[in-house]
Write an enzyme that holds these catalytic residues in place. Structure first.
Site, short mmCIF file in Angstrom:
data_model
loop_
_atom_site.label_atom_id
_atom_site.label_comp_id
_atom_site.label_asym_id
_atom_site.label_seq_id
_atom_site.Cartn_x
_atom_site.Cartn_y
_atom_site.Cartn_z
N ASP A 1 1.00 -1.19 -0.06
CA ASP A 1 0.06 0.09 -0.06
C ASP A 1 0.93 1.33 0.10
O ASP A 1 1.89 1.37 0.64
CB ASP A 1 -0.98 -0.09 1.07
CG ASP A 1 -0.09 0.09 2.60
OD1 ASP A 1 -0.44 1.24 3.03
OD2 ASP A 1 0.46 -0.97 2.96
N SER A 2 0.18 2.34 -0.78
CA SER A 2 1.27 3.42 -0.78
C SER A 2 2.64 3.21 -1.12
O SER A 2 2.90 2.82 -2.27
CB SER A 2 0.94 4.34 0.40
OG SER A 2 1.32 5.71 0.42
N ALA A 3 3.61 3.80 -0.43
CA ALA A 3 5.16 3.48 -0.70
C ALA A 3 5.36 2.01 -0.77
O ALA A 3 6.30 1.62 -1.69
CB ALA A 3 5.61 3.98 0.54
N TYR B 1 -2.22 -1.22 -3.37
CA TYR B 1 -3.38 -0.33 -2.63
C TYR B 1 -2.94 1.31 -2.71
O TYR B 1 -1.94 1.21 -2.20
CB TYR B 1 -3.66 -0.89 -1.47
CG TYR B 1 -4.00 -2.40 -1.12
CD1 TYR B 1 -4.74 -2.94 -2.07
CD2 TYR B 1 -3.40 -3.07 -0.20
CE1 TYR B 1 -5.10 -4.36 -1.88
CE2 TYR B 1 -3.40 -4.43 -0.35
CZ TYR B 1 -4.52 -5.09 -1.01
OH TYR B 1 -4.73 -6.33 -0.80
#
Length: 311
Positions: free
Chosen positions: A146-148, A174
């Site tokens: 997710d994200s990074a 995500y």
């Protein structure tokens, strides 16, 4: 239609001051200690009660693997790489996500506590998560992020391709952070409505993470990567997320590269809503569960807010 629960969650995010962490470089550095507390780097008691937990060290950093208490009944192993702009430690919703996957699928889930900036940069973080991946011995391996963490998942896939090694079964992303510079001008407009992320702070975090190389390095900013030959990808993104424009660009680039992409854009959703206790989060995670239960080469199932891109 955005659910009442999602609207309440977004209001709480604004009230919590989470977005102020990413207001600018000064705010980010000032608030870093509270986002990197050592206590955050171990699973909460509730998660430890639900799962069998194994801890090991990889490159000097802790790495946790969660399994069902009654034994693993699935041949699936998920490596999840947490988000937080490369500056935030694992949060409660990440630990809960790991435990929920174990409960849903009876699989193993590994969650590494990888090196964070400003004390480390991509030259420490990417090799550590790659070593975690290399240490997984399972018939089916899926990498999620997710994200990074989505950026890190794509870095692993690129390194595997460069080494001529097999890809994981699938990449599940995500709200992935695909460009550390956030150069798309549409992101500036979305900054006003995103209840969680801020562009100025993200750019500072990205600058520190990219130290020693250009921010356009495809292993740092995968929006610039050659996407051919990568594992099938499932990508979730919401329309209130400053990362949306880069995900749309990624969709186009994946189509041009012939990479299989199951692209799912949720109207009105905020950053990483999937890990929140709201109807839209449960719906998205239900899709993830169906996806990971399905045989490897089975066709993707269209769903709400989805725009699957054929390979």
């Amino acid at each position: 239609m955005v659910s009442v629960q999602a609207k309440v969650r977004m209001a709480l995010l604004r009230a919590s001051g989470q977005k102020r962490f990413y207001d600018n470089a000064k705010a980010l550095h000032h608030r870093l200690p509270r986002h990197q507390k050592p206590s955050m780097a171990r699973p909460p008691r509730k998660v430890r009660r639900r799962c069998d937990v194994e801890r090991r060290e990889v490159h000097g950093f802790p790495c946790f693997t969660f399994r069902p208490r009654d034994g693993v009944s699935s041949d699936l192993h998920v490596l999840h790489l947490h988000g937080g702009g490369f500056v935030e430690q694992v949060e409660k919703h990440h630990w809960k996500y790991a435990a929920d996957l174990v409960s849903r699928l009876g699989c193993a889930v590994t969650l590494p506590v990888y090196p964070l900036v400003p004390h480390h940069d991509h030259t420490a973080t990417i090799p550590m998560v790659q070593a975690v991946y290399d240490g997984i011995d399972a018939r089916r391996v899926v990498v999620s992020g997710d994200s990074a963490g989505g950026s890190l998942a794509l870095a692993i896939a690129q390194d595997l391709r460069a080494a001529g090694r097999p890809q994981p079964e699938r990449l599940v992303l995500y709200s992935p952070w695909l460009d550390v510079l956030l150069e798309d001008p549409v992101s500036e407009l979305l900054d006003e409505t995103d209840p969680m992320l801020g562009i100025a702070g993200l750019r500072e975090a990205g600058r520190m993470y990219a130290e020693g190389t250009t921010p356009h390095d495809p292993r740092v900013s995968p929006i610039h990567a050659d996407l051919s030959g990568l594992a099938p990808i499932t990508l979730f993104i919401g329309t209130r997320d400053v990362l949306l424009p880069d995900c749309r660009r990624f969709r186009s680039r994946a189509r041009e590269a012939g990479t299989e992409l199951d692209y799912r854009e949720y109207p009105g959703m905020f950053h990483n809503w999937l890990m929140q206790a709201i109807p839209e989060g449960r719906e998205a995670m239900n899709h993830v569960e169906r996806l990971l239960r399905r045989p490897v080469n089975a066709p993707s199932e269209p769903g709400r807010g989805s725009s699957p891109t054929p390979g």
